[in-house]
Structure formats: C-alpha cells, structure tokens
Design a protein around this motif. Structure first.
Motif, PDB file in Angstrom:
ATOM      1  N   TRP A   1      14.443 -10.452  10.151  1.00  0.00           N
ATOM      2  CA  TRP A   1      13.630 -11.619  10.506  1.00  0.00           C
ATOM      3  C   TRP A   1      12.167 -11.221  10.674  1.00  0.00           C
ATOM      4  O   TRP A   1      11.264 -11.906  10.188  1.00  0.00           O
ATOM      5  N   VAL A   2      11.917 -10.077  11.353  1.00  0.00           N
ATOM      6  CA  VAL A   2      10.546  -9.591  11.538  1.00  0.00           C
ATOM      7  C   VAL A   2       9.912  -9.304  10.175  1.00  0.00           C
ATOM      8  O   VAL A   2       8.761  -9.655   9.923  1.00  0.00           O
ATOM      9  N   LYS A   3      10.665  -8.674   9.286  1.00  0.00           N
ATOM     10  CA  LYS A   3      10.158  -8.361   7.952  1.00  0.00           C
ATOM     11  C   LYS A   3       9.722  -9.642   7.230  1.00  0.00           C
ATOM     12  O   LYS A   3       8.652  -9.694   6.620  1.00  0.00           O
ATOM     13  N   THR A   4      10.531 -10.678   7.319  1.00  0.00           N
ATOM     14  CA  THR A   4      10.181 -11.961   6.699  1.00  0.00           C
ATOM     15  C   THR A   4       8.902 -12.528   7.313  1.00  0.00           C
ATOM     16  O   THR A   4       8.019 -13.019   6.601  1.00  0.00           O
ATOM     17  N   GLU A   5       8.780 -12.448   8.636  1.00  0.00           N
ATOM     18  CA  GLU A   5       7.575 -12.927   9.315  1.00  0.00           C
ATOM     19  C   GLU A   5       6.344 -12.115   8.908  1.00  0.00           C
ATOM     20  O   GLU A   5       5.266 -12.674   8.676  1.00  0.00           O
ATOM     21  N   LEU A   6       6.497 -10.798   8.817  1.00  0.00           N
ATOM     22  CA  LEU A   6       5.366  -9.954   8.410  1.00  0.00           C
ATOM     23  C   LEU A   6       4.928 -10.285   6.994  1.00  0.00           C
ATOM     24  O   LEU A   6       3.726 -10.384   6.707  1.00  0.00           O
TER      25      LEU A   6
ATOM     26  N   THR B   1      -3.576  -2.993  11.880  1.00  0.00           N
ATOM     27  CA  THR B   1      -4.745  -2.129  11.759  1.00  0.00           C
ATOM     28  C   THR B   1      -5.329  -2.287  10.361  1.00  0.00           C
ATOM     29  O   THR B   1      -4.676  -2.854   9.472  1.00  0.00           O
ATOM     30  N   PRO B   2      -6.517  -1.777  10.111  1.00  0.00           N
ATOM     31  CA  PRO B   2      -7.080  -1.834   8.751  1.00  0.00           C
ATOM     32  C   PRO B   2      -6.219  -1.093   7.729  1.00  0.00           C
ATOM     33  O   PRO B   2      -6.235  -1.426   6.545  1.00  0.00           O
ATOM     34  N   ASP B   3      -5.452  -0.097   8.191  1.00  0.00           N
ATOM     35  CA  ASP B   3      -4.602   0.681   7.277  1.00  0.00           C
ATOM     36  C   ASP B   3      -3.204   0.108   7.099  1.00  0.00           C
ATOM     37  O   ASP B   3      -2.465   0.555   6.228  1.00  0.00           O
ATOM     38  N   GLY B   4      -2.801  -0.816   7.948  1.00  0.00           N
ATOM     39  CA  GLY B   4      -1.469  -1.386   7.847  1.00  0.00           C
ATOM     40  C   GLY B   4      -0.910  -1.759   9.200  1.00  0.00           C
ATOM     41  O   GLY B   4      -1.633  -1.856  10.191  1.00  0.00           O
ATOM     42  N   ILE B   5       0.399  -1.940   9.239  1.00  0.00           N
ATOM     43  CA  ILE B   5       1.091  -2.454  10.417  1.00  0.00           C
ATOM     44  C   ILE B   5       1.767  -1.319  11.182  1.00  0.00           C
ATOM     45  O   ILE B   5       2.416  -0.460  10.591  1.00  0.00           O
TER      46      ILE B   5
ATOM     47  N   PHE C   1       1.299 -11.652   6.838  1.00  0.00           N
ATOM     48  CA  PHE C   1       0.390 -10.598   6.388  1.00  0.00           C
ATOM     49  C   PHE C   1       0.822 -10.096   5.007  1.00  0.00           C
ATOM     50  O   PHE C   1       1.234  -8.945   4.857  1.00  0.00           O
ATOM     51  N   PRO C   2       0.728 -10.957   3.994  1.00  0.00           N
ATOM     52  CA  PRO C   2       1.217 -10.571   2.662  1.00  0.00           C
ATOM     53  C   PRO C   2       0.486  -9.338   2.130  1.00  0.00           C
ATOM     54  O   PRO C   2      -0.730  -9.227   2.229  1.00  0.00           O
ATOM     55  N   GLY C   3       1.277  -8.397   1.614  1.00  0.00           N
ATOM     56  CA  GLY C   3       0.715  -7.199   1.009  1.00  0.00           C
ATOM     57  C   GLY C   3       0.292  -6.114   1.987  1.00  0.00           C
ATOM     58  O   GLY C   3      -0.140  -5.046   1.570  1.00  0.00           O
TER      59      GLY C   3
END
Length: 119
Positions: free
Chosen positions: A77-82, A60-64, A86-88
């Motif tokens: 693993w998901v955290k690494t992919e995110l 979303t515009p506000d985040g994940i 989607f850096p930052g």
C-alpha cells in the motif's frame, strides 16, 4: 390464515437475520482492514499509519528514506502511495526500528526501486 402469519414471521426473521449477519460481516471486515493513512507532518516528512502501527517517509533531493514499512501488505500500500504521490522518485534507504519476520518481508515490497539498502 395460519400460513400467512407463518409466512410473514418467516420473512421477518429472515430479514432480521440477514441484517444481523450483514452488519457482523461489515464489522469483521473493518477489524481485518486497519485504517491506513499517509499524513504530511512537514514539507518533506510524512507519517504512514496501518491501524495502531506507524512508519515514516522522508523525501530528499536524492530520493525517499522509508522507515518501518510494517508488513508486506502495508508495504504494498505504501509503495502504491509513493508511486502516486512521488512518481519516479526512488526509495534510497529503508530503516527498521526493530526486526521481525513481517517487517523483514516488507523489504521485497518497497525495496524494488534501485535496490535500496536496508539499515
């Protein structure tokens, strides 16, 4: 001559056994490490897969918004992919479809950014 034939047989069996054990170990490793995917469904919606288990990621515009991180290992693993895709962009919400220990522990892995509330 008998020693030569014995030595050849020994080497042959050694090679065969090493191949069998090597293939067995590769098969066991494949069973332990389930297939993982991060699949785009639509513009802002993604499906994550850990073997036979699935989760969702909505940008979303506000985040994940993250649904069902499954387990601590998969959540890492998901955290690494995110972070890579989607850096930052912070995780704003974590949604669980149901509750048990493995899923609850995964909060520690993905909720690190911004103290995302768990729903």
């Amino acid at each position: 001559m008998a020693q030569t034939v014995s030595a050849i047989r020994l080497r042959s069996w050694t090679i065969i056994l090493l191949l069998i054990f090597g293939l067995s170990a590769a098969g066991l490793r494949a069973q332990r490490d389930p297939a993982r995917e991060f699949i785009k469904i639509s513009d802002n919606l993604y499906r994550t897969r850990n073997g036979a288990w699935y989760g969702l990621v909505y940008i979303t515009p506000d985040g994940i918004v993250l649904a069902d991180p499954i387990s601590t290992d998969f959540a890492g693993w998901v955290k690494t992919e995110l972070d890579r895709r989607f850096p930052g962009v912070p995780v704003r919400y974590i949604i669980y479809s149901h509750s048990h220990w493995g899923r609850q522990r995964s909060i520690q892995e993905v909720g690190y950014r911004g103290g995302a509330p768990v729903l």
